[in-house]
Design a protein around this motif. Structure first.
Motif, mmCIF file in Angstrom:
data_model
loop_
_atom_site.group_PDB
_atom_site.id
_atom_site.type_symbol
_atom_site.label_atom_id
_atom_site.label_comp_id
_atom_site.label_asym_id
_atom_site.label_seq_id
_atom_site.Cartn_x
_atom_site.Cartn_y
_atom_site.Cartn_z
ATOM 1 N N LYS A 174 -0.472 7.212 7.025
ATOM 2 C CA LYS A 174 -1.935 6.997 6.571
ATOM 3 C C LYS A 174 -1.706 6.543 5.293
ATOM 4 N N VAL A 175 -2.604 5.383 4.922
ATOM 5 C CA VAL A 175 -2.769 4.932 3.750
ATOM 6 C C VAL A 175 -3.212 5.835 2.903
ATOM 7 N N VAL A 176 -2.662 6.115 1.523
ATOM 8 C CA VAL A 176 -3.247 6.793 0.370
ATOM 9 C C VAL A 176 -4.213 6.276 -0.572
ATOM 10 N N GLU A 177 -5.465 6.320 -0.606
ATOM 11 C CA GLU A 177 -6.020 5.602 -1.572
ATOM 12 C C GLU A 177 -5.772 6.066 -2.928
ATOM 13 N N ARG A 178 -6.124 5.045 -3.931
ATOM 14 C CA ARG A 178 -5.776 5.372 -5.155
ATOM 15 C C ARG A 178 -6.094 6.575 -5.785
ATOM 16 N N GLU B 170 0.942 -1.149 -0.164
ATOM 17 C CA GLU B 170 0.064 -0.080 0.082
ATOM 18 C C GLU B 170 0.848 1.420 -0.177
ATOM 19 N N TYR B 171 0.356 2.409 -0.553
ATOM 20 C CA TYR B 171 1.286 3.489 -0.623
ATOM 21 C C TYR B 171 0.714 4.382 0.831
ATOM 22 N N VAL B 172 1.644 4.828 1.524
ATOM 23 C CA VAL B 172 1.462 5.578 2.703
ATOM 24 C C VAL B 172 2.067 6.927 2.604
ATOM 25 N N ASP B 173 1.674 7.759 3.439
ATOM 26 C CA ASP B 173 1.897 9.148 3.396
ATOM 27 C C ASP B 173 3.149 8.930 4.148
#
Length: 286
Positions: free
Chosen positions: A56-60, A48-51
């Motif tokens: 926090k997870v960054v949604e698509r 997952e991509y996180v800030d």
């Protein structure tokens, strides 16, 4: 079977258009692959991509491409803006020129693909293939492939054609710069003769079937051992030391043994080559 085509279009040969399909010539699908699991639960994990500040997870839908122009400062681009940079494509491989085999520098080779006739283009395809084969040339063609305008080298190969995408000039490091620190030495005499002898004793043919992917084979054995409940032995890697005496190493590699032993054998051979002197014949009494 060639499998699913990665690209379909036309090969432009002067004013003749031949429908063709591009298929991958190399694949890594047969390699042993692993999934990443949670050690505690045994469940698979996902990326997952996180800030990097809030974690926090960054949604698509909240992700956007950015080009860094300064430390922490970015120029942002929407997907449609980046799509505008993709060159327009008419799905055509246009042959620009024909290059003799001897002038082709494989340093620029990127990825090989099989080029096959598509939609009843067999006769034109065979004509192009045979004409290039008999002329001993490869064709340099251009087309938009995978979002970029790529230059492709097309060559006759067996019953078909091989299309190899070429690296751009800016991607290939200068050989002159890479080899700049190699000293200008001249090797002559016995050392060069021994090296050439070693090469001659190892002469062979190019046969990819003999290539051994030892790492993948070791992984397969590792998986098998784990499934059967066998203990996995950790092997120590052999230590390779550089040769300190090049001449001695060359003699050993050529099968002549050490320098001393070689001299002794040479002397012994020379002694065997000279016939032993016979005692003088006695004269008969008169």
């Amino acid at each position: 079977m060639a499998g699913r085509a990665l690209w379909k279009g036309f090969l432009k040969f002067a004013e003749i258009s031949c429908p063709v399909a591009l298929h991958s010539a190399a694949s890594t699908s047969e390699r042993v692959s692993f999934n990443t699991l949670n050690r505690k639960t045994g469940n698979r994990v996902k990326r997952e991509y996180v800030d990097i500040d809030t974690w926090k997870v960054v949604e698509r839908e909240d992700q956007i491409k950015g080009y860094e122009v300064d430390d922490g400062r970015y120029v942002l681009f929407e997907p449609e803006e980046l799509a505008a940079a993709v060159p327009p494509s008419d799905k055509t491989l246009r042959i620009q020129s024909y290059v003799p085999f001897g002038e082709i520098d494989d340093l620029y080779f990127d990825k090989p693909y099989y080029l096959l006739p598509d939609r009843l283009g067999e006769e034109t395809f065979v004509l192009i293939r045979d004409a290039m084969r008999e002329s001993k040339v490869g064709a340099l063609a251009q087309a938009v492939l995978f979002r970029r305008l790529r230059t492709v080298l097309i060559r006759a190969h067996g019953d078909g054609l091989i299309a190899t995408t070429l690296n751009f000039d800016y991607q290939v490091r200068s050989a002159k710069e890479a080899f700049a620190d190699i000293p200008n030495l001249k090797i002559e005499g016995e050392m060069l003769d021994l090296a050439k002898h070693i090469i001659k004793t190892k002469a062979g043919l190019f046969d990819p079937r003999t290539f051994d992917d030892r790492y993948d084979a070791a992984l397969a054995e590792l998986v098998k051992a784990k499934m059967e409940g066998r203990a996995v032995k950790v092997k120590k890697q052999p230590k390779v030391e550089p040769s300190t005496n090049l001449m001695e190493a060359l003699r050993m590699s050529a099968g002549f043994g050490s320098a001393r032993a070689s001299k002794a054998r040479t002397a012994a051979a020379a002694a065997r080559a000279v016939p032993a002197s016979r005692p003088a014949a006695r004269k008969k009494a008169g």
